[in-house]
Design a protein around this motif. Structure first.
Motif, PDB file in Angstrom:
ATOM      1  N   LYS A 235       0.843  -1.194   0.000  1.00 29.68           N
ATOM      2  CA  LYS A 235       0.000   0.000   0.000  1.00 29.68           C
ATOM      3  C   LYS A 235       0.880   1.247   0.000  1.00 29.68           C
ATOM      4  O   LYS A 235       2.049   1.202   0.398  1.00 29.68           O
ATOM      5  CB  LYS A 235      -0.917  -0.010   1.232  1.00 29.68           C
ATOM      6  CG  LYS A 235      -1.923  -1.145   1.234  1.00 29.68           C
ATOM      7  CD  LYS A 235      -2.966  -0.975   2.325  1.00 29.68           C
ATOM      8  CE  LYS A 235      -2.400  -1.145   3.719  1.00 29.68           C
ATOM      9  NZ  LYS A 235      -3.459  -1.088   4.762  1.00 29.68           N
ATOM     10  N   LEU A 236       0.321   2.357  -0.426  1.00 29.64           N
ATOM     11  CA  LEU A 236       1.074   3.614  -0.396  1.00 29.64           C
ATOM     12  C   LEU A 236       1.274   4.089   1.031  1.00 29.64           C
ATOM     13  O   LEU A 236       2.289   4.705   1.360  1.00 29.64           O
ATOM     14  CB  LEU A 236       0.339   4.692  -1.193  1.00 29.64           C
ATOM     15  CG  LEU A 236       0.232   4.480  -2.702  1.00 29.64           C
ATOM     16  CD1 LEU A 236      -0.572   5.598  -3.333  1.00 29.64           C
ATOM     17  CD2 LEU A 236       1.613   4.394  -3.335  1.00 29.64           C
ATOM     18  N   THR A 237       0.282   3.810   1.895  1.00 31.72           N
ATOM     19  CA  THR A 237       0.323   4.267   3.278  1.00 31.72           C
ATOM     20  C   THR A 237      -0.114   3.163   4.224  1.00 31.72           C
ATOM     21  O   THR A 237      -1.110   2.476   3.967  1.00 31.72           O
ATOM     22  CB  THR A 237      -0.601   5.487   3.474  1.00 31.72           C
ATOM     23  OG1 THR A 237      -0.120   6.579   2.686  1.00 31.72           O
ATOM     24  CG2 THR A 237      -0.641   5.914   4.940  1.00 31.72           C
ATOM     25  N   TYR A 238       0.618   3.019   5.316  1.00 34.10           N
ATOM     26  CA  TYR A 238       0.236   2.111   6.405  1.00 34.10           C
ATOM     27  C   TYR A 238       0.119   2.936   7.677  1.00 34.10           C
ATOM     28  O   TYR A 238       1.060   3.635   8.069  1.00 34.10           O
ATOM     29  CB  TYR A 238       1.291   1.024   6.613  1.00 34.10           C
ATOM     30  CG  TYR A 238       1.385   0.012   5.499  1.00 34.10           C
ATOM     31  CD1 TYR A 238       0.733  -1.215   5.572  1.00 34.10           C
ATOM     32  CD2 TYR A 238       2.144   0.286   4.353  1.00 34.10           C
ATOM     33  CE1 TYR A 238       0.834  -2.152   4.546  1.00 34.10           C
ATOM     34  CE2 TYR A 238       2.245  -0.637   3.326  1.00 34.10           C
ATOM     35  CZ  TYR A 238       1.592  -1.855   3.424  1.00 34.10           C
ATOM     36  OH  TYR A 238       1.691  -2.781   2.405  1.00 34.10           O
ATOM     37  N   THR A 239      -1.042   2.900   8.293  1.00 30.21           N
ATOM     38  CA  THR A 239      -1.281   3.631   9.537  1.00 30.21           C
ATOM     39  C   THR A 239      -1.151   2.667  10.710  1.00 30.21           C
ATOM     40  O   THR A 239      -1.742   1.590  10.692  1.00 30.21           O
ATOM     41  CB  THR A 239      -2.677   4.274   9.524  1.00 30.21           C
ATOM     42  OG1 THR A 239      -2.781   5.125   8.380  1.00 30.21           O
ATOM     43  CG2 THR A 239      -2.903   5.111  10.770  1.00 30.21           C
ATOM     44  N   VAL A 240      -0.378   3.051  11.715  1.00 25.55           N
ATOM     45  CA  VAL A 240      -0.081   2.153  12.833  1.00 25.55           C
ATOM     46  C   VAL A 240      -0.648   2.715  14.138  1.00 25.55           C
ATOM     47  O   VAL A 240      -0.201   3.757  14.617  1.00 25.55           O
ATOM     48  CB  VAL A 240       1.441   1.943  12.998  1.00 25.55           C
ATOM     49  CG1 VAL A 240       1.720   0.876  14.054  1.00 25.55           C
ATOM     50  CG2 VAL A 240       2.089   1.573  11.671  1.00 25.55           C
ATOM     51  N   GLY A 241      -1.635   2.029  14.704  1.00 22.01           N
ATOM     52  CA  GLY A 241      -2.183   2.432  15.996  1.00 22.01           C
ATOM     53  C   GLY A 241      -3.548   3.079  15.894  1.00 22.01           C
ATOM     54  O   GLY A 241      -3.876   3.729  14.891  1.00 22.01           O
ATOM     55  N   LYS A 242      -4.358   2.920  16.951  1.00 22.35           N
ATOM     56  CA  LYS A 242      -5.700   3.494  16.971  1.00 22.35           C
ATOM     57  C   LYS A 242      -5.669   5.015  16.932  1.00 22.35           C
ATOM     58  O   LYS A 242      -6.538   5.656  16.326  1.00 22.35           O
ATOM     59  CB  LYS A 242      -6.450   3.011  18.215  1.00 22.35           C
ATOM     60  CG  LYS A 242      -6.771   1.514  18.201  1.00 22.35           C
ATOM     61  CD  LYS A 242      -7.515   1.104  19.456  1.00 22.35           C
ATOM     62  CE  LYS A 242      -7.833  -0.393  19.433  1.00 22.35           C
ATOM     63  NZ  LYS A 242      -8.537  -0.830  20.664  1.00 22.35           N
ATOM     64  N   ASP A 243      -4.664   5.613  17.593  1.00 20.72           N
ATOM     65  CA  ASP A 243      -4.576   7.072  17.593  1.00 20.72           C
ATOM     66  C   ASP A 243      -4.264   7.596  16.188  1.00 20.72           C
ATOM     67  O   ASP A 243      -4.786   8.636  15.766  1.00 20.72           O
ATOM     68  CB  ASP A 243      -3.537   7.572  18.599  1.00 20.72           C
ATOM     69  CG  ASP A 243      -2.189   6.864  18.481  1.00 20.72           C
ATOM     70  OD1 ASP A 243      -2.080   5.879  17.728  1.00 20.72           O
ATOM     71  OD2 ASP A 243      -1.244   7.300  19.170  1.00 20.72           O
ATOM     72  N   ALA A 244      -3.457   6.850  15.441  1.00 22.81           N
ATOM     73  CA  ALA A 244      -3.157   7.250  14.070  1.00 22.81           C
ATOM     74  C   ALA A 244      -4.389   7.109  13.176  1.00 22.81           C
ATOM     75  O   ALA A 244      -4.631   7.942  12.298  1.00 22.81           O
ATOM     76  CB  ALA A 244      -1.999   6.421  13.526  1.00 22.81           C
ATOM     77  N   LEU A 245      -5.164   6.061  13.416  1.00 18.80           N
ATOM     78  CA  LEU A 245      -6.411   5.888  12.662  1.00 18.80           C
ATOM     79  C   LEU A 245      -7.381   7.028  12.957  1.00 18.80           C
ATOM     80  O   LEU A 245      -8.078   7.518  12.063  1.00 18.80           O
ATOM     81  CB  LEU A 245      -7.054   4.543  13.016  1.00 18.80           C
ATOM     82  CG  LEU A 245      -6.377   3.297  12.433  1.00 18.80           C
ATOM     83  CD1 LEU A 245      -6.990   2.032  13.026  1.00 18.80           C
ATOM     84  CD2 LEU A 245      -6.499   3.276  10.912  1.00 18.80           C
ATOM     85  N   ALA A 246      -7.432   7.447  14.237  1.00 21.01           N
ATOM     86  CA  ALA A 246      -8.299   8.559  14.621  1.00 21.01           C
ATOM     87  C   ALA A 246      -7.855   9.849  13.925  1.00 21.01           C
ATOM     88  O   ALA A 246      -8.677  10.637  13.460  1.00 21.01           O
ATOM     89  CB  ALA A 246      -8.279   8.736  16.136  1.00 21.01           C
ATOM     90  N   ALA A 247      -6.531  10.055  13.851  1.00 19.76           N
ATOM     91  CA  ALA A 247      -6.003  11.247  13.182  1.00 19.76           C
ATOM     92  C   ALA A 247      -6.342  11.213  11.691  1.00 19.76           C
ATOM     93  O   ALA A 247      -6.676  12.248  11.095  1.00 19.76           O
ATOM     94  CB  ALA A 247      -4.492  11.330  13.373  1.00 19.76           C
ATOM     95  N   ARG A 248      -6.279  10.026  11.117  1.00 18.81           N
ATOM     96  CA  ARG A 248      -6.617   9.873   9.697  1.00 18.81           C
ATOM     97  C   ARG A 248      -8.092  10.215   9.452  1.00 18.81           C
ATOM     98  O   ARG A 248      -8.428  10.882   8.470  1.00 18.81           O
ATOM     99  CB  ARG A 248      -6.329   8.438   9.252  1.00 18.81           C
ATOM    100  CG  ARG A 248      -6.519   8.192   7.764  1.00 18.81           C
ATOM    101  CD  ARG A 248      -6.081   6.775   7.405  1.00 18.81           C
ATOM    102  NE  ARG A 248      -6.130   6.552   5.968  1.00 18.81           N
ATOM    103  CZ  ARG A 248      -5.700   5.457   5.369  1.00 18.81           C
ATOM    104  NH1 ARG A 248      -5.183   4.470   6.094  1.00 18.81           N
ATOM    105  NH2 ARG A 248      -5.773   5.330   4.055  1.00 18.81           N
ATOM    106  N   PHE A 249      -8.955   9.785  10.369  1.00 23.09           N
ATOM    107  CA  PHE A 249     -10.384  10.094  10.258  1.00 23.09           C
ATOM    108  C   PHE A 249     -10.625  11.592  10.447  1.00 23.09           C
ATOM    109  O   PHE A 249     -11.375  12.217   9.691  1.00 23.09           O
ATOM    110  CB  PHE A 249     -11.170   9.309  11.310  1.00 23.09           C
ATOM    111  CG  PHE A 249     -12.604   9.728  11.443  1.00 23.09           C
ATOM    112  CD1 PHE A 249     -13.551   9.350  10.500  1.00 23.09           C
ATOM    113  CD2 PHE A 249     -13.010  10.541  12.500  1.00 23.09           C
ATOM    114  CE1 PHE A 249     -14.873   9.753  10.606  1.00 23.09           C
ATOM    115  CE2 PHE A 249     -14.332  10.952  12.618  1.00 23.09           C
ATOM    116  CZ  PHE A 249     -15.267  10.551  11.673  1.00 23.09           C
TER     117      PHE A 249
END
Length: 274
Positions: A235-249
């Protein structure tokens, strides 16, 4: 088949963990700015080839890339893991500190990568970015901006280049590494001189200490880097961690709403750090 890696930021944290893992089966050129780490890395494995690099110094970058090209004709994976954090209120941060932030996190990596492209053809570039790339976290805006700039420039490289190179961005959330305590030490002067923001700076220092102890494990990032390195179609981007997922949202929300939420939290902190 043995692979060849180049990893910056190899003295500690995520970079060090990656060097230790990939050197079990491949050759790793491990870049550090702290000279005493050269001997430490050499002692870990004969597969590790340490080299000195200062990403704020053009001559050092050129010398490091020349050294690598003298030792190998091919790099399978370049991992840009080095980084620093410049903290403080934007109105008080010196422009020289902003330059240091971008030299380390952006320009140095771009220049180093450019120098190695000839022996990277057919390989991949993995950048250790951050969830900070998704938005602006108050009082570490230079860090956020540098990570975003890094992502944009390297993604442009991917789109523009005629070389067969994959570019991948790893965006971790809060990870327990020495970076937190190191950032407090490196920003002592700007934090001390952040007049009018004493409560916010006190909160930042305490929060950085907690993050260094309670953040997610370095292994969580290493595991994702291993996955990205071995995937046929990463993938172009891998997000690591729930906090990173929240930031992405949160990055998908209207900017005014995000600003309102953040300003509300900052206002609460300014009333007195606990």
């Amino acid at each position: 088949m043995s692979k060849t890696y180049v990893i910056t930021g190899a003295a500690s944290g995520i970079g060090r963990a990656l060097v230790e893992y990939f050197s079990k089966s491949g050759i790793v050129f491990a870049g550090v700015r702290r000279t005493e780490a050269l001997e430490e890395l050499s002692a870990i494995s004969e597969n590790i080839i340490p080299f000195y690099i200062d990403l704020c110094n053009d001559a050092s970058i050129l010398e490091a890339s020349k050294y690598i090209k003298e030792k190998t004709e091919n790099i399978d994976t370049l991992i840009n893991a080095a980084g620093c954090v410049v903290a403080g209120a934007v109105e008080n941060i010196s422009v020289s500190e902003l330059r240091r932030q971008f030299d380390t996190n952006v320009f140095g990596h771009i220049e180093f990568t450019q120098q190695l492209l000839d022996i990277l053809d057919g390989g991949r570039i993995i950048n250790i970015s951050s969830m900070a790339s998704y938005g602006i976290f108050p009082f570490i805006a230079p860090y956020c901006a540098s990570k975003r700039a890094m992502d944009i420039l390297f993604n442009s490289l991917l789109m523009e280049t005629k070389r067969n190179i994959k570019v991948i961005s790893i965006k971790p959330g809060v990870i327990a590494t020495p970076l937190w305590n190191k950032s407090i030490e490196e920003n002592k002067s700007s934090i001390k001189n952040c007049c009018g923001y004493e409560a916010e700076m006190e909160y930042m220092i305490k929060n950085a200490g907690r993050n260094g102890q309670e953040g997610a494990s370095v292994k969580s990032v290493v595991d994702i880097v291993i996955k990205a390195d071995s995937a046929k179609k990463p993938k172009l981007t891998y997000t690591v961690g729930k906090d990173a997922l929240a930031a992405r949202f949160a990055a998908k929300l209207p900017h005014m709403i995000v600003n309102s939420i953040i300003k509300s939290k900052v206002k609460k902190i300014s009333g007195g750090a606990k």
